[in-house]
Write a protein that holds these residues in place. Structure first.
Motif, PDB file in Angstrom:
ATOM      1  N   ASP A  26     -37.026   6.786  13.498  1.00 22.94           N
ATOM      2  CA  ASP A  26     -37.648   7.743  14.424  1.00 22.94           C
ATOM      3  C   ASP A  26     -37.578   9.180  13.897  1.00 22.94           C
ATOM      4  O   ASP A  26     -38.080  10.095  14.545  1.00 22.94           O
ATOM      5  CB  ASP A  26     -36.940   7.688  15.791  1.00 22.94           C
ATOM      6  N   ALA A  48     -36.993  14.446  15.524  1.00 26.90           N
ATOM      7  CA  ALA A  48     -37.877  13.382  16.032  1.00 26.90           C
ATOM      8  C   ALA A  48     -39.270  13.494  15.419  1.00 26.90           C
ATOM      9  O   ALA A  48     -39.842  14.581  15.332  1.00 26.90           O
ATOM     10  CB  ALA A  48     -37.959  13.440  17.549  1.00 26.90           C
ATOM     11  N   LYS A  49     -39.791  12.358  14.981  1.00 29.72           N
ATOM     12  CA  LYS A  49     -41.149  12.266  14.429  1.00 29.72           C
ATOM     13  C   LYS A  49     -42.190  12.527  15.512  1.00 29.72           C
ATOM     14  O   LYS A  49     -41.945  12.263  16.686  1.00 29.72           O
ATOM     15  CB  LYS A  49     -41.375  10.821  13.947  1.00 29.72           C
ATOM     16  N   ASP A 103     -27.541  16.405  21.158  1.00 26.56           N
ATOM     17  CA  ASP A 103     -28.995  16.565  21.320  1.00 26.56           C
ATOM     18  C   ASP A 103     -29.664  17.152  20.073  1.00 26.56           C
ATOM     19  O   ASP A 103     -30.895  17.186  19.988  1.00 26.56           O
ATOM     20  CB  ASP A 103     -29.301  17.446  22.538  1.00 26.56           C
ATOM     21  N   PHE A 129     -32.474  15.240  18.269  1.00 30.19           N
ATOM     22  CA  PHE A 129     -33.860  15.318  18.750  1.00 30.19           C
ATOM     23  C   PHE A 129     -34.697  16.302  17.929  1.00 30.19           C
ATOM     24  O   PHE A 129     -35.925  16.237  17.940  1.00 30.19           O
ATOM     25  CB  PHE A 129     -33.901  15.732  20.222  1.00 30.19           C
ATOM     26  N   GLU A 157     -27.575   6.437  18.730  1.00 33.05           N
ATOM     27  CA  GLU A 157     -27.468   5.237  19.575  1.00 33.05           C
ATOM     28  C   GLU A 157     -27.537   5.587  21.057  1.00 33.05           C
ATOM     29  O   GLU A 157     -28.236   4.927  21.826  1.00 33.05           O
ATOM     30  CB  GLU A 157     -26.163   4.499  19.266  1.00 33.05           C
ATOM     31  N   GLU A 158     -26.824   6.628  21.446  1.00 31.37           N
ATOM     32  CA  GLU A 158     -26.795   7.035  22.848  1.00 31.37           C
ATOM     33  C   GLU A 158     -28.208   7.392  23.345  1.00 31.37           C
ATOM     34  O   GLU A 158     -28.522   7.257  24.524  1.00 31.37           O
ATOM     35  CB  GLU A 158     -25.872   8.262  22.988  1.00 31.37           C
ATOM     36  N   ARG A 159     -29.051   7.843  22.411  1.00 29.76           N
ATOM     37  CA  ARG A 159     -30.412   8.279  22.766  1.00 29.76           C
ATOM     38  C   ARG A 159     -31.472   7.232  22.450  1.00 29.76           C
ATOM     39  O   ARG A 159     -32.664   7.527  22.496  1.00 29.76           O
ATOM     40  CB  ARG A 159     -30.700   9.608  22.052  1.00 29.76           C
ATOM     41  N   GLY A 160     -31.065   6.030  22.120  1.00 26.48           N
ATOM     42  CA  GLY A 160     -32.019   4.950  21.851  1.00 26.48           C
ATOM     43  C   GLY A 160     -32.865   5.179  20.614  1.00 26.48           C
ATOM     44  O   GLY A 160     -33.975   4.660  20.524  1.00 26.48           O
ATOM     45  N   LEU A 161     -32.354   5.966  19.671  1.00 23.44           N
ATOM     46  CA  LEU A 161     -33.121   6.282  18.463  1.00 23.44           C
ATOM     47  C   LEU A 161     -32.546   5.581  17.233  1.00 23.44           C
ATOM     48  O   LEU A 161     -31.368   5.210  17.218  1.00 23.44           O
ATOM     49  CB  LEU A 161     -33.116   7.795  18.204  1.00 23.44           C
ATOM     50  N   ALA A 164     -31.301  20.369  21.629  1.00 23.67           N
ATOM     51  CA  ALA A 164     -32.666  19.853  21.544  1.00 23.67           C
ATOM     52  C   ALA A 164     -33.632  21.007  21.260  1.00 23.67           C
ATOM     53  O   ALA A 164     -33.336  22.157  21.592  1.00 23.67           O
ATOM     54  CB  ALA A 164     -33.041  19.157  22.855  1.00 23.67           C
TER      55      ALA A 164
END
Lengths: 129, 99
Positions: free
Chosen positions: A103, A59-60, A53, A56, A95-99, A22
């Motif tokens: 996004d 990520a926007k 990670d 991430f 998927e595991e991160r709900g993204l 991340a």
């Protein structure tokens, strides 16, 4: 070395950068991006994979004003100008991160773990951060 | 007691350990990469939700915003700024950092 490679003045290899961390919590994401940009100057066949990670990083809407660090995420959009166009993101990691792909701040190709495995097997050099 | 978690729950087991050892009435403050535990719809969301009855959750908003998670934090997680972080350390008698 093939004739084509001789004409280009060098050997072209398949380089894969594997991003698994991340951003901001550690310096790996930023430093990996620096290496990709420098590597782009050597006209190699570059792929960049974002998994675990590492997804991430793309990520926007990152806004780092509150933590007093530079927001380096716009640089991912500049990769295209350096002819780094093969950006791959792990489907399972998203998927595991709900993204979802929506996004993310750049166009990427979403790949399954099996597809990423095959991609890694094709490479001459793998660099993981 | 105030517990702090600064690592991603997808990469380290510190969040898991923290939840397992946080007593009823304690608070967990998610900071740095720890804020990913506050994200909606992830593989650890259910665990956070389940723990909410006994534990009060906070996430450091500057870290949430830096990572592009604004508006994606699950309901019931309280957002605090650095001043709020200071207040929490004063409000609770002890701080346990899960590194």
């Amino acid at each position: 070395m093939s004739d084509e490679e001789m004409m280009e003045g060098g050997v072209q290899k398949k380089f894969c950068y594997v991003n698994r961390t991340a951003p901001y919590g550690t310096v790996y994401a930023l430093e990996a991006l620096e290496v990709v940009l420098i590597g782009a100057a050597f006209e190699q066949d570059v792929s960049v994979v974002f998994m675990d990670d590492g997804v991430f990083q793309l990520a926007k809407g990152q806004d780092t004003a509150g933590i007093g660090m530079k927001n380096f995420s716009p640089t991912y959009r500049a990769l295209e100008m350096y002819d780094v166009e093969k950006l791959y993101v792990s489907k399972e990691s998203l998927e595991e991160r709900g993204l979802s792909e929506d996004d993310l701040l750049v166009d990427v190709e979403v790949k399954t773990a099996a597809e990423i495995r095959d991609l890694m097997e094709e490479q001459d050099v793998l660099l993981t951060f | 007691m105030l517990h702090t978690v600064n690592k991603s729950p997808f990469q380290k087991n510190t969040f898991e350990s923290c939840i397992k050892h946080a007593a009823k009435g304690s608070a967990v403050l998610l900071i740095e990469d720890g804020v990913y535990a506050a994200l909606k719809g992830t593989s650890v969301s259910a665990e956070v939700q389940q723990a909410m009855g006994d534990i009060t959750f906070y996430a450091l908003e500057p870290d949430v915003n830096a990572r592009g998670l604004k508006g994606k934090v699950m309901d019931g997680v309280n957002l605090v700024d650095y001043a709020g972080f200071v207040d929490l350390t004063v409000k609770f008698d002890r701080v346990q950092s899960w590194l």
